[in-house]
Design a protein around this motif. Structure first.
Motif, short mmCIF file in Angstrom:
data_model
loop_
_atom_site.label_atom_id
_atom_site.label_comp_id
_atom_site.label_asym_id
_atom_site.label_seq_id
_atom_site.Cartn_x
_atom_site.Cartn_y
_atom_site.Cartn_z
N CYS A 136 2.98 -8.47 -10.42
CA CYS A 136 1.86 -7.59 -10.05
C CYS A 136 2.06 -6.98 -8.66
O CYS A 136 1.67 -5.84 -8.42
CB CYS A 136 0.54 -8.33 -10.13
SG CYS A 136 0.05 -8.69 -11.82
N VAL A 137 2.65 -7.74 -7.74
CA VAL A 137 2.96 -7.19 -6.42
C VAL A 137 3.93 -6.03 -6.56
O VAL A 137 3.75 -4.96 -5.95
CB VAL A 137 3.52 -8.29 -5.48
CG1 VAL A 137 4.09 -7.68 -4.21
CG2 VAL A 137 2.44 -9.31 -5.14
N VAL A 138 4.95 -6.20 -7.40
CA VAL A 138 5.93 -5.12 -7.62
C VAL A 138 5.24 -3.91 -8.25
O VAL A 138 5.46 -2.76 -7.82
CB VAL A 138 7.09 -5.62 -8.52
CG1 VAL A 138 8.03 -4.48 -8.88
CG2 VAL A 138 7.86 -6.73 -7.83
N VAL A 139 4.37 -4.15 -9.24
CA VAL A 139 3.64 -3.05 -9.88
C VAL A 139 2.79 -2.32 -8.84
O VAL A 139 2.79 -1.09 -8.76
CB VAL A 139 2.75 -3.56 -11.03
CG1 VAL A 139 1.84 -2.46 -11.56
CG2 VAL A 139 3.60 -4.12 -12.17
N GLY A 140 2.07 -3.08 -8.01
CA GLY A 140 1.23 -2.48 -6.97
C GLY A 140 2.01 -1.64 -5.99
O GLY A 140 1.56 -0.58 -5.57
N LEU A 141 3.20 -2.10 -5.63
CA LEU A 141 4.03 -1.33 -4.69
C LEU A 141 4.57 -0.05 -5.32
O LEU A 141 4.80 0.94 -4.62
CB LEU A 141 5.19 -2.20 -4.19
CG LEU A 141 4.78 -3.37 -3.27
CD1 LEU A 141 5.98 -4.27 -3.00
CD2 LEU A 141 4.17 -2.86 -1.98
N CYS A 142 4.80 -0.06 -6.63
CA CYS A 142 5.33 1.12 -7.32
C CYS A 142 4.26 2.15 -7.67
O CYS A 142 4.56 3.32 -7.88
CB CYS A 142 6.05 0.69 -8.60
SG CYS A 142 7.56 -0.23 -8.31
N MET A 143 3.01 1.73 -7.76
CA MET A 143 1.96 2.62 -8.26
C MET A 143 1.74 3.89 -7.45
O MET A 143 1.49 4.95 -8.04
CB MET A 143 0.66 1.85 -8.46
CG MET A 143 0.71 1.02 -9.72
SD MET A 143 -0.74 0.00 -9.96
CE MET A 143 -2.01 1.21 -10.03
N PRO A 144 1.82 3.89 -6.13
CA PRO A 144 1.65 5.17 -5.43
C PRO A 144 2.69 6.21 -5.84
O PRO A 144 2.38 7.39 -5.94
CB PRO A 144 1.79 4.78 -3.95
CG PRO A 144 1.34 3.37 -3.90
CD PRO A 144 1.84 2.76 -5.19
N LEU A 145 3.92 5.78 -6.14
CA LEU A 145 4.93 6.71 -6.62
C LEU A 145 4.60 7.21 -8.02
O LEU A 145 4.96 8.33 -8.40
CB LEU A 145 6.31 6.04 -6.65
CG LEU A 145 6.93 5.74 -5.29
CD1 LEU A 145 8.22 4.96 -5.46
CD2 LEU A 145 7.18 7.03 -4.52
N MET A 146 3.92 6.38 -8.80
CA MET A 146 3.58 6.75 -10.17
C MET A 146 2.57 7.89 -10.22
O MET A 146 2.41 8.54 -11.25
CB MET A 146 3.05 5.53 -10.93
CG MET A 146 4.13 4.52 -11.19
SD MET A 146 3.49 3.10 -12.07
CE MET A 146 5.02 2.24 -12.41
#
Length: 194
Positions: A136-146
């Motif tokens: 979930c930390v990885v997902v959270g870090l990627c979400m602004p790029l998404m």
């Protein structure tokens, strides 16, 4: 004391009850209705928001990324009750928009709940839940790029929803499915950004 959630339909029912009782529904109201002691329902809430039509609100991916990171990091450090800052708790949406999203999700929720059952529980209990928090930390870090690639945040939302369901239903198979979905969304993001 709020009873622990057992499935997605119960989560939607609790949020719907809050939506019917208020003109605007804040995140704090929703969290109080589902309980702030369980990581699974909070992940489900974030996932539903990103997978529903609410994800079309500008900046929603960035806002939900902050929410994911706050919750996941607190789970990694072993907090029993989640703390969220007021800027997140005070965010609200009109009850009509929220109810429309909940209605849209109600039929799929019934179908999903029929297939939930405890499987591969070592993936979602004790040490496995820390692995889910790290993902979930990885997902959270990627979400602004998404936010830059259409539909990628919806795929991340689906992965978060499934991760939350896996924790609620003790279904490790769902955790594996969510990992595959996020891997696909991450690959899609990288291909489109390069």
């Amino acid at each position: 004391m709020t009873q622990p959630l057992q499935n997605l339909e119960q989560l939607l029912d609790r949020v719907s009850t809050v939506a019917r009782q208020n003109e605007r529904v804040s995140i704090e109201m929703v969290i109080e209705s589902i309980g702030s002691r369980s990581f699974g329902p909070l992940l489900m809430l974030i996932g539903i928001t990103l997978f529903s039509p609410l994800s079309g609100i500008p900046g929603m991916s960035f806002f939900m990324a902050a929410f994911v990171l706050l919750v996941a990091v607190q789970m990694l450090i072993g907090r029993k009750r989640f703390w969220l800052p007021h800027f997140i708790l005070n965010r609200s949406v009109e009850h009509k928009k929220l109810q429309k999203a909940l209605d849209w999700l109600s039929k799929p929720a019934r179908g999903i709940d029929r297939v939930l059952k405890p499987r591969l529980t070592f993936l979602v209990q004790r040490g496995g839940s820390y692995g889910i928090a790290a993902l979930c930390v990885v997902v959270g870090l990627c979400m602004p790029l998404m936010e830059l690639v259409p539909f990628s945040s919806s795929a991340a939302g689906l992965a978060l929803l499934i991760l939350g369901l896996s924790l609620v239903a003790h279904d490790g198979l769902l955790a594996l499915l969510a990992t595959v979905i996020f891997g696909g969304a991450f690959s899609f993001l990288i291909i489109h950004l390069l």
